[in-house]
Design an enzyme around this catalytic site. Structure first.
Site, PDB file in Angstrom:
ATOM      1  N   ASP A   1      32.350  32.270   0.675  1.00  0.00           N
ATOM      2  CA  ASP A   1      33.772  32.383   1.031  1.00  0.00           C
ATOM      3  C   ASP A   1      34.014  33.661   1.838  1.00  0.00           C
ATOM      4  OD1 ASP A   1      34.174  30.054  -0.400  1.00  0.00           O
ATOM      5  OD2 ASP A   1      34.531  31.145  -2.265  1.00  0.00           O
TER       6      ASP A   1
ATOM      7  N   THR B   1      29.019  35.024  -6.577  1.00  0.00           N
ATOM      8  CA  THR B   1      30.142  34.085  -6.551  1.00  0.00           C
ATOM      9  C   THR B   1      31.070  34.440  -5.380  1.00  0.00           C
ATOM     10  OG1 THR B   1      30.052  34.130  -8.957  1.00  0.00           O
ATOM     11  CG2 THR B   1      31.937  32.995  -7.966  1.00  0.00           C
TER      12      THR B   1
HETATM   13  O1  RIB Z   1      32.969  29.698  -3.942  1.00  0.00           O
HETATM   14  C1  RIB Z   1      33.234  30.277  -5.179  1.00  0.00           C
HETATM   15  C2  RIB Z   1      34.344  29.561  -5.869  1.00  0.00           C
HETATM   16  O2  RIB Z   1      33.915  28.275  -6.184  1.00  0.00           O
HETATM   17  C3  RIB Z   1      34.765  30.190  -7.165  1.00  0.00           C
HETATM   18  O3  RIB Z   1      35.757  31.171  -7.003  1.00  0.00           O
HETATM   19  C4  RIB Z   1      35.209  29.014  -7.995  1.00  0.00           C
HETATM   20  O4  RIB Z   1      36.590  28.956  -8.185  1.00  0.00           O
HETATM   21  C5  RIB Z   1      34.682  27.798  -7.261  1.00  0.00           C
HETATM   22  O5  RIB Z   1      35.705  27.091  -6.707  1.00  0.00           O
END
Ligand code: RIB
Length: 326
Positions: free
Chosen positions: A254, A250
């Site tokens: 990002d 996860t």
């Molecule tokens: O890219 C991961 C994120 O996608 C998570 O933290 C969640 O909040 C979603 O928005």
């Protein structure tokens, strides 16, 4: 990298409700899980944390609800020295939530946007002067499309470097794409943006097609194959992936985008910036939680850091590297 880049992130903030369980439930099945965690998330906020922990001077612009989660998300960003004056608390709206199931070394995510959906282009136009104080404008698609488009336009008009992470994927207007310097889809997002097959030799064709739609450079994350990038008039280039023991993917994308923004803002050449972004996301997936897993610059400085042994053990093993940003 000598200078401290100024990065403004325009995007979403969510509270991630992360449930750990041994396997995914079947449709209609009730399963007893193992643990639940409340972890700050949202693609925008995650990318802001990634950039800030690496040393970027970072500002977050976004919307939360005027509720317990909203307050706690802002506090959490402040702990990473992120400027939060422009995170607006919306009365009567709930903070965005992501329900995340972690099982079988993978995840399933459902997002309820809440306050993120009320982030209007008008709010951004009021902040044009603030945006113009930064070197890099970093945008994702977890906010209304017209707001993300306005963010790219404002960044371009101010002469800033605009990075668009097109996640979650949706087709985008050419007027928006032509304001983007770097766009960072994964293979699936590239397929959505272009309507083309992106497997095998289709990758290059799809990246060329996206380049023709306006962005100055395409950086595609390719899972086990690492990353590929393409600029106008140049040939496609690839950067290999890192192999690491994965705990939670996860926020891997990002971490990658925060790393890319930091490196480009600090003056790195593209190849170096892409390799740096791969490294940031590789370290991020060795820990639980999106923001919780973002590495600091000290963790990236392998020699003498606690991460050195771990990464050096798994660094570019020839029999199939794993890049978690697919
Ligand atoms: O890219 C991961 C994120 O996608 C998570 O933290 C969640 O909040 C979603 O928005």
């Amino acid at each position: 990298m000598m200078t401290k880049p100024r990065i403004v992130v325009i995007g979403s903030l969510n509270m991630d409700i992360v449930v750990e369980t041994s396997r995914f439930p079947r449709v209609g099945e009730t399963l007893t899980g193992e643990q639940v965690h409340f972890i700050p998330g949202g693609k925008g906020a995650n990318q802001a944390v990634a950039a800030a922990r690496l040393g970027g001077q970072t500002t977050m612009i976004g919307f939360v609800g005027d509720d317990m989660f909203g307050h706690s998300l802002i506090e959490s960003l402040q702990q990473d020295a992120i400027h939060t004056s422009f995170v607006r608390k919306v009365k009567g709206k709930a903070t965005g939530i992501a329900s995340i199931i972690l099982a079988e070394s993978d995840n399933q995510i459902v997002v309820i946007p809440g306050a993120n959906d009320h982030f209007s282009p008008e709010h951004l136009h009021e902040l044009e002067a603030v945006i113009a104080e930064h070197d890099i404008v970093l945008v994702q698609l977890e906010i209304p499309l017209e707001t993300a488009a306005a963010a790219c336009e404002i960044g371009k008009k101010a002469g800033k470097t605009v990075i668009l992470n097109p996640a979650p994927a949706r087709p985008l207007p050419q007027s928006m794409l032509s304001c983007v310097d770097y766009i960072t889809p994964n293979r699936l997002e590239l397929a959505t943006l272009t309507g083309l097959n992106t497997s095998g030799d289709g990758l290059q064709t799809a990246m060329e097609a996206l380049l023709d739609m306006g962005p100055r450079c395409i950086v595609t994350t390719l899972g086990e194959e690492g990353s590929a990038y393409l600029r106008k008039g140049e040939t496609l280039r690839k950067v290999p992936a890192f192999r690491v023991p994965v705990v939670d993917t996860t926020g891997a994308g990002d971490a990658y985008n925060g790393g890319l923004a930091y490196a480009l803002g600090a003056g790195s050449e593209l190849e170096e910036a892409v390799a740096f972004a791969c490294k940031v996301s590789a370290i991020a997936v060795t820990k639980l939680g999106a923001q919780a897993g973002m590495p600091t610059s000290a963790e990236l400085d392998f020699k003498g850091s606690p991460g050195y042994f771990l990464i050096s053990c798994f660094f570019r093993i020839p029999d199939g590297p794993v890049n978690p940003t697919s």
